[in-house]
Design an enzyme around this catalytic site. Structure first.
Site, mmCIF file in Angstrom:
data_model
loop_
_atom_site.group_PDB
_atom_site.id
_atom_site.type_symbol
_atom_site.label_atom_id
_atom_site.label_comp_id
_atom_site.label_asym_id
_atom_site.label_seq_id
_atom_site.Cartn_x
_atom_site.Cartn_y
_atom_site.Cartn_z
ATOM 1 N N LYS A 22 54.537 68.664 44.365
ATOM 2 C CA LYS A 22 54.343 69.180 45.722
ATOM 3 C C LYS A 22 53.313 68.353 46.470
ATOM 4 O O LYS A 22 53.519 67.976 47.639
ATOM 5 C CB LYS A 22 53.890 70.639 45.670
ATOM 6 C CG LYS A 22 53.535 71.226 47.037
ATOM 7 C CD LYS A 22 53.049 72.656 46.909
ATOM 8 C CE LYS A 22 51.554 72.745 46.731
ATOM 9 N NZ LYS A 22 50.820 72.830 48.013
ATOM 10 N N ASN A 23 52.204 68.047 45.829
ATOM 11 C CA ASN A 23 51.112 67.373 46.505
ATOM 12 C C ASN A 23 51.360 65.886 46.721
ATOM 13 O O ASN A 23 50.562 65.202 47.371
ATOM 14 C CB ASN A 23 49.802 67.590 45.750
ATOM 15 C CG ASN A 23 49.322 69.021 45.846
ATOM 16 O OD1 ASN A 23 49.672 69.737 46.780
ATOM 17 N ND2 ASN A 23 48.542 69.453 44.869
ATOM 18 N N ARG A 93 48.173 74.209 54.779
ATOM 19 C CA ARG A 93 47.128 73.291 55.221
ATOM 20 C C ARG A 93 47.602 71.843 55.242
ATOM 21 O O ARG A 93 47.120 71.041 56.048
ATOM 22 C CB ARG A 93 45.911 73.414 54.294
ATOM 23 C CG ARG A 93 45.206 74.752 54.384
ATOM 24 C CD ARG A 93 44.050 74.821 53.398
ATOM 25 N NE ARG A 93 43.474 76.152 53.356
ATOM 26 C CZ ARG A 93 42.398 76.519 54.051
ATOM 27 N NH1 ARG A 93 41.820 75.659 54.851
ATOM 28 N NH2 ARG A 93 41.928 77.750 53.950
ATOM 29 N N CYS A 117 46.323 78.718 51.733
ATOM 30 C CA CYS A 117 45.680 79.620 50.782
ATOM 31 C C CYS A 117 44.254 79.949 51.202
ATOM 32 O O CYS A 117 43.534 79.109 51.734
ATOM 33 C CB CYS A 117 45.642 78.978 49.395
ATOM 34 S SG CYS A 117 47.238 78.896 48.577
ATOM 35 N N ARG A 122 38.319 74.173 53.819
ATOM 36 C CA ARG A 122 38.771 72.806 53.613
ATOM 37 C C ARG A 122 38.766 72.146 54.991
ATOM 38 O O ARG A 122 39.801 71.992 55.616
ATOM 39 C CB ARG A 122 40.160 72.796 52.961
ATOM 40 C CG ARG A 122 40.117 73.269 51.521
ATOM 41 C CD ARG A 122 41.380 73.012 50.769
ATOM 42 N NE ARG A 122 42.327 74.106 50.931
ATOM 43 C CZ ARG A 122 43.447 74.220 50.232
ATOM 44 N NH1 ARG A 122 43.765 73.319 49.342
ATOM 45 N NH2 ARG A 122 44.259 75.238 50.421
ATOM 46 N N ASP A 306 43.045 72.754 40.573
ATOM 47 C CA ASP A 306 44.318 73.472 40.592
ATOM 48 C C ASP A 306 44.734 73.986 39.215
ATOM 49 O O ASP A 306 45.757 74.683 39.102
ATOM 50 C CB ASP A 306 45.429 72.579 41.163
ATOM 51 C CG ASP A 306 45.405 72.522 42.680
ATOM 52 O OD1 ASP A 306 44.632 73.282 43.295
ATOM 53 O OD2 ASP A 306 46.159 71.713 43.263
ATOM 54 N N ARG A 398 55.613 78.671 47.061
ATOM 55 C CA ARG A 398 55.074 77.529 47.801
ATOM 56 C C ARG A 398 54.894 76.326 46.893
ATOM 57 O O ARG A 398 54.952 75.188 47.372
ATOM 58 C CB ARG A 398 53.734 77.876 48.440
ATOM 59 C CG ARG A 398 53.797 78.862 49.605
ATOM 60 C CD ARG A 398 52.427 79.060 50.222
ATOM 61 N NE ARG A 398 51.828 77.777 50.519
ATOM 62 C CZ ARG A 398 50.592 77.405 50.165
ATOM 63 N NH1 ARG A 398 49.824 78.233 49.480
ATOM 64 N NH2 ARG A 398 50.129 76.220 50.482
#
Length: 419
Positions: A22-23, A93, A117, A122, A306, A398
């Site tokens: 995902k990232n 975000r 989240c 952040r 994470d 997500r």
């Protein structure tokens, strides 16, 4: 609202294939805005955050075609809108990542301040300051970042703190800027390197990704390419912890063991036998309870924030007492109270949680508060006696592709209940 029902006590066993990260996928999708020809992406995970990003790109005028359900063709040649509205940005975000590409290629961007989240601040001030150093005029009003620049110019940027999305946004902005950009104190995460590799495939000139100093020589245009997204190291770690917390034996395939060194060390400290190959990892707990571990989160290559919540769950059923210190986000122990509902013995003091392992947890209704907290509650439910109901699992969707299906393949008694 959907929820998960888990009947704990099953020892997980089997093999599972890891999805794309995902990232990595989110910044790479944003970077497709930079190309003046179509790009083709593979191994993009089917996640709500990815769907939100694709909807955002479509709103801007990007043409997106899905081939065989596994390949995305993205054509950003003709962009008609440079706005990222609140209704699409509020849940994620990472949507701020369109700021750099839009400004660099088109000279303008209006991006709503991001949501996502509730795990702490952040701030995007580092993104803004870096873009201003590159010549952008930026105002923040009515909840929007409004950025303008005829053409960005290279700059020497020293980030006050290590920021993954900040590094990515500034790197994407710099690839089309005039001259040389240096980013110091850059994030070193594999996802940053994956984005740099994608940009290089499109013709960007980037040196040093994976180190704390990235050097970028701006080019006039970027062309199309084909690229496969990196495997998800956090999903990989989550399934390894699922095996450890249930005393099971699980092999994950299609992963990158070299990106999981800090996590694997802690799993071995917990008593797991770990074997690995070039693209697989097998963990075997041989039916034993884990041993409690101490850890503190830090930027890559340190222990990933994470994975912190998942190890809270692991320590909850471990032999001994473990201390976990969170150094990245100041509000990331919201899962602790929910773990207590399952019988975990823990106490939180500031950015530290002390967990005294118990022999067994007991199933109960719990509520997810963020993406990784959701995963920790599912893991705890797998190890608990009786039935655990995890509410608000839209957080899971997500960031985890078909979580309940993959766990079921490993022998978990888990099912999705419609809301």
């Amino acid at each position: 609202m959907d929820r998960l029902e888990i009947t704990g006590g099953e020892r997980l066993s089997g093999e599972v294939r890891i999805s794309g990260a995902k990232n990595s996928a989110l910044p790479i999708l944003a970077a497709a805005l930079l190309a003046e020809e179509p790009v083709v992406l593979e191994n993009v995970p089917h996640l709500n955050d990815v769907t939100t990003t694709l909807n955002l790109l479509r709103r801007m005028g990007v043409e997106i075609i899905c081939h065989d359900g596994v390949r995305l063709e993205i054509d950003a040649v003709n962009i008609s809108d440079f706005l990222a509205p609140y209704e699409l940005v509020k849940t994620m975000r990472a949507s701020v990542l369109v700021l750099g590409p839009l400004l660099s290629r088109f000279g303008r961007a209006d991006v709503s301040l991001p949501g996502g989240c509730a795990i702490g601040a952040r701030p995007i001030n580092l993104h803004v300051a870096g873009l201003q150093a590159m010549g952008a005029e930026i105002t923040i009003d009515n909840g929007f970042i409004r950025a303008r620049a005829e053409r960005l110019k290279g700059a020497h940027i020293v980030l006050d703190t290590v920021t993954v999305t900040g590094t990515e946004n500034l790197m994407m902005a710099a690839v089309l800027a005039r001259g040389e950009t240096v980013i110091e104190n850059a994030a070193r995460e594999p996802e940053v390197v994956d984005l740099a590799n994608f940009l290089q495939r499109m013709g960007a000139q980037i040196e040093g990704p994976g180190t704390d100093t990235i050097l970028i020589q701006g080019v006039e245009t970027l062309h199309g390419t084909s690229y496969s997204v990196l495997p998800d190291r956090i999903e990989s770690g989550t399934y390894l912890v699922a095996a450890a917390i249930t005393g099971g034996r699980v092999k994950i395939k299609g992963t990158r063991p070299d990106h999981l060194e800090a996590v694997l060390r802690k799993l071995q400290e917990a008593g797991a036998t770990v074997q690995r190959g070039s693209d697989w990892i097998e963990l075997d707990m041989a039916g034993r309870r884990p041993t409690a571990v101490n850890l503190h989160t830090s930027p890559y290559p340190g222990f990933p924030t994470d994975m912190q919540a998942q190890f809270c769950a692991l320590n909850a059923v471990a032999v001994g007492t473990g201390t976990i210190i969170e150094t990245i986000f100041e509000n990331r122990f919201m899962h602790a109270q929910e773990l207590q509902r399952l019988g975990a013995d823990l106490s939180v003091e500031g950015n530290t949680v002390v967990i005294r392992g118990v022999e067994r947890l007991a199933g109960a209704p719990v509520m997810a508060t963020d993406l990784r907290a959701s995963a920790s509650l599912v893991l705890a439910g797998l190890a608990a006696e009786g039935v655990t109901i995890v509410e608000r699992i839209y957080h899971i969707d997500r960031g985890y592709e078909r979580l309940e299906e993959k766990l079921a393949l490993l022998g978990a008694e888990i099912r999705r209940l419609p809301g």
